[in-house]
Design an enzyme around this catalytic site. Structure first.
Site, PDB file in Angstrom:
ATOM      1  CG  LEU A  75      -1.750  -1.243   1.444  1.00 44.58           C
ATOM      2  CD1 LEU A  75      -2.494  -1.164   2.776  1.00 44.58           C
ATOM      3  CD2 LEU A  75      -2.734  -1.389   0.297  1.00 44.58           C
ATOM      4  CB  CYS A 149      13.526  -0.096  -4.513  1.00 42.95           C
ATOM      5  SG  CYS A 149      12.842   1.572  -4.588  1.00 42.95           S
ATOM      6  CG  ASN A 309      12.157  -0.652  -9.512  1.00 44.40           C
ATOM      7  OD1 ASN A 309      12.442  -1.114 -10.609  1.00 44.40           O
ATOM      8  ND2 ASN A 309      11.063   0.041  -9.306  1.00 44.40           N
TER       9      ASN A 309
HETATM   10  N1  LIG Z   1       7.548   0.814  -6.743  1.00 42.58           N
HETATM   11  C1  LIG Z   1       8.657   0.358  -6.179  1.00 42.58           C
HETATM   12  O1  LIG Z   1       9.712   0.255  -6.820  1.00 42.58           O
HETATM   13  C2  LIG Z   1       8.635  -0.069  -4.723  1.00 42.58           C
HETATM   14  C3  LIG Z   1       9.739  -0.770  -4.227  1.00 42.58           C
HETATM   15  C4  LIG Z   1       9.763  -1.161  -2.883  1.00 42.58           C
HETATM   16  C5  LIG Z   1       8.699  -0.830  -2.062  1.00 42.58           C
HETATM   17  N2  LIG Z   1       7.648  -0.139  -2.563  1.00 42.58           N
HETATM   18  C6  LIG Z   1       6.551   0.193  -1.644  1.00 42.58           C
HETATM   19  O2  LIG Z   1       5.412  -0.572  -1.980  1.00 42.58           O
HETATM   20  C7  LIG Z   1       4.238   0.194  -1.714  1.00 42.58           C
HETATM   21  C8  LIG Z   1       3.423   0.264  -3.004  1.00 42.58           C
HETATM   22  O3  LIG Z   1       4.223   0.927  -3.962  1.00 42.58           O
HETATM   23  P1  LIG Z   1       3.828   0.960  -5.498  1.00 42.58           P
HETATM   24  O4  LIG Z   1       4.950   1.579  -6.198  1.00 42.58           O
HETATM   25  O5  LIG Z   1       3.318  -0.349  -5.917  1.00 42.58           O
HETATM   26  O6  LIG Z   1       2.627   2.008  -5.420  1.00 42.58           O
HETATM   27  P2  LIG Z   1       1.361   2.090  -6.362  1.00 42.58           P
HETATM   28  O7  LIG Z   1       1.701   1.546  -7.704  1.00 42.58           O
HETATM   29  O8  LIG Z   1       0.868   3.476  -6.251  1.00 42.58           O
HETATM   30  O9  LIG Z   1       0.329   1.094  -5.665  1.00 42.58           O
HETATM   31  C9  LIG Z   1      -0.189   1.294  -4.346  1.00 42.58           C
HETATM   32  C10 LIG Z   1      -1.498   0.528  -4.247  1.00 42.58           C
HETATM   33  O10 LIG Z   1      -2.030   0.559  -2.942  1.00 42.58           O
HETATM   34  C11 LIG Z   1      -3.452   0.359  -3.062  1.00 42.58           C
HETATM   35  N3  LIG Z   1      -4.112   0.708  -1.793  1.00 42.58           N
HETATM   36  C12 LIG Z   1      -3.922   1.787  -1.040  1.00 42.58           C
HETATM   37  N4  LIG Z   1      -4.640   1.746   0.085  1.00 42.58           N
HETATM   38  C13 LIG Z   1      -5.323   0.585   0.057  1.00 42.58           C
HETATM   39  C14 LIG Z   1      -6.237  -0.030   0.965  1.00 42.58           C
HETATM   40  N5  LIG Z   1      -6.572   0.566   2.113  1.00 42.58           N
HETATM   41  N6  LIG Z   1      -6.747  -1.248   0.655  1.00 42.58           N
HETATM   42  C15 LIG Z   1      -6.397  -1.861  -0.484  1.00 42.58           C
HETATM   43  N7  LIG Z   1      -5.523  -1.308  -1.385  1.00 42.58           N
HETATM   44  C16 LIG Z   1      -5.005  -0.086  -1.111  1.00 42.58           C
HETATM   45  C17 LIG Z   1      -3.792   1.199  -4.276  1.00 42.58           C
HETATM   46  O11 LIG Z   1      -4.693   0.517  -5.006  1.00 42.58           O
HETATM   47  P3  LIG Z   1      -6.229   0.755  -4.953  1.00 42.58           P
HETATM   48  O12 LIG Z   1      -6.473   2.233  -4.952  1.00 42.58           O
HETATM   49  O13 LIG Z   1      -6.694   0.038  -6.148  1.00 42.58           O
HETATM   50  O14 LIG Z   1      -6.650   0.096  -3.714  1.00 42.58           O
HETATM   51  C18 LIG Z   1      -2.521   1.117  -5.152  1.00 42.58           C
HETATM   52  O15 LIG Z   1      -2.679   0.237  -6.253  1.00 42.58           O
HETATM   53  C19 LIG Z   1       4.691   1.584  -1.245  1.00 42.58           C
HETATM   54  O16 LIG Z   1       4.614   1.660   0.148  1.00 42.58           O
HETATM   55  C20 LIG Z   1       6.126   1.652  -1.720  1.00 42.58           C
HETATM   56  O17 LIG Z   1       6.936   2.454  -0.904  1.00 42.58           O
HETATM   57  C21 LIG Z   1       7.582   0.231  -3.881  1.00 42.58           C
END
Ligand SMILES: NC(=O)c1ccc[n+]([C@@H]2O[C@H](COP(=O)([O-])OP(=O)(O)OC[C@H]3O[C@@H](n4cnc5c(N)ncnc54)[C@H](OP(=O)(O)O)[C@@H]3O)[C@@H](O)[C@H]2O)c1
Length: 342
Positions: A75, A149, A309
């Site tokens: 999330l 990452c 990442n």
């Molecule tokens: N991108 C990277 O390279 C990366 C690497 C390591 C860690 N992370 C971490 O992973 C997490 C997600 O990153 P991301 O890049 O994948 O972000 P993202 O693409 O913006 O996805 C985040 C997702 O969270 C969902 N969400 C938010 N609140 C929710 C809830 N209460 N219930 C269910 N779903 C919920 C949203 O989907 P809906 O609105 O459809 O629910 C959205 O699809 C972040 O905390 C980030 O720091 C990311």
């Protein structure tokens, strides 16, 4: 095992879901999304068309966690803190959080980089899950906080250096692809702004620096100071390329190469290379590709790292940590091949 991926419609959640669905110990997995509830998973993640015909569930995190052995959260920042109570109330065997909420045990460092913690009482329930470094010590953990990452790539460059005499704290330059910013487009992340561009951000205070500092200080037994992380947005979709530079306190006598061998020679998901790694060789894998070089006068060291990442920096490392926590072979479900060139 029965698993749930909460926030599965995002980039990190999607890659995590791909790996979970193909993990040999997972019998069943539900994927939740608020925005995509009822939509076929393969409509949002086309690469999953061959492995699932399921749809995203619109369950609350608590409902999704009910009866699950493993619950993953992917999330946006702060949401994990908000929903963790209702998840823990369901008593899942293991919770793995991909967000930053529970990565830091040091409340001051957290406050400096993120502000007031919304759920400080839950932090102690989580182990920082830098899988290639912590390894079997993760066994038995019930809560895992997957590292960031940039922080993953930086710490894998730093870890062997903890035993070496350094004249100054290391400087780390890193570039990430646009998936690092998540699925929602912003003025700095949509295609015209990224496609032929490169720029620094989070200057002098990138959030991932906090977890790097906490771990580094623990490794070297010092309460202050540490490496500086300089991060950049690059014109590619996925991957992190990182270069570390440090000055040695005394000329290298072969200890540098030995330190890298000691740290990683037996690690299945790290490859030590003789020349700088290419990003495209890491993409699609859970490998960290690492090389190092010492200057001709043996007083400087440079370390190069390439990771994906979304895999080593997110979903792949989360699975690796889960394997270690539950006693499965570390690379279970992670040795799949990837397309090349990507
Ligand atoms: N991108 C990277 O390279 C990366 C690497 C390591 C860690 N992370 C971490 O992973 C997490 C997600 O990153 P991301 O890049 O994948 O972000 P993202 O693409 O913006 O996805 C985040 C997702 O969270 C969902 N969400 C938010 N609140 C929710 C809830 N209460 N219930 C269910 N779903 C919920 C949203 O989907 P809906 O609105 O459809 O629910 C959205 O699809 C972040 O905390 C980030 O720091 C990311």
């Amino acid at each position: 095992m029965r698993a749930a991926v909460i926030g599965a419609a995002g980039y990190a959640g999607g890659e995590l879901l791909r790996l979970v669905l193909q993990h040999p110990e997972v019998d069943e997995c539900i994927a939740t999304s608020r925005s995509q509830a009822g939509v076929p998973v393969s409509e949002i993640h086309p690469g999953l068309a061959t492995v699932t015909d399921a749809r995203f569930a619109g369950l609350t995190p608590g409902e999704a966690a009910k009866g699950r052995d493993i619950v993953f959260l992917a999330l946006e920042h702060g949401e994990s803190s908000r929903v963790m109570g209702e998840i823990l109330d369901q008593g899942p065997g293991l919770v793995v959080d991909l967000a930053a909420d529970f990565r830091l045990q040091d409340g001051q460092l957290y406050a400096q980089h993120y502000g007031v913690h919304p759920a400080p009482d839950l932090v102690h329930l989580f182990r920082y899950a830098l899988a290639d470094v912590i390894g079997c010590d993760l066994r038995g953990a019930r809560g895992l906080a997957a590292p960031g990452c940039f922080a993953t790539a930086a710490q894998l460059a730093l870890f062997p250096l903890r035993t070496l005499p350094l004249a100054t704290p290391p400087s780390i330059f890193a570039v990430t692809g646009s998936t690092g910013a998540g699925v929602t487009p912003r003025s700095t992340t949509h295609h015209p702004a990224r496609a032929h561009n490169l720029f620094a951000y989070g200057v002098m205070s990138h959030r991932h620096e906090a977890e790097v500092l906490e771990q580094w200080r623990g490794w070297i037994g010092q309460g202050e100071g540490g490496p500086r992380l300089m991060v950049h947005a690059g014109p590619f979709v996925r991957g992190i390329a990182l270069t570390l530079h440090a000055r040695l306190g005394s000329p290298d006598d072969g200890s540098v190469a030995q330190a890298f061998r000691d740290a990683y020679a037996t690690k299945p998901m790290v490859r030590l290379l003789d020349s700088p790694p290419h990003l495209t060789h890491a993409i699609g894998t859970n490998l960290a590709l690492i090389s190092h070089a010492v200057s001709p006068d043996r007083t400087e060291i440079q370390v190069m790292v390439a990771i994906d990442n979304l895999i080593k920096g997110a979903g792949g490392q989360a699975i690796q940590a889960l394997n270690l926590a539950l006693g499965f072979p570390e690379s279970t479900g992670l040795m799949t091949s990837s397309p090349y060139p990507s």
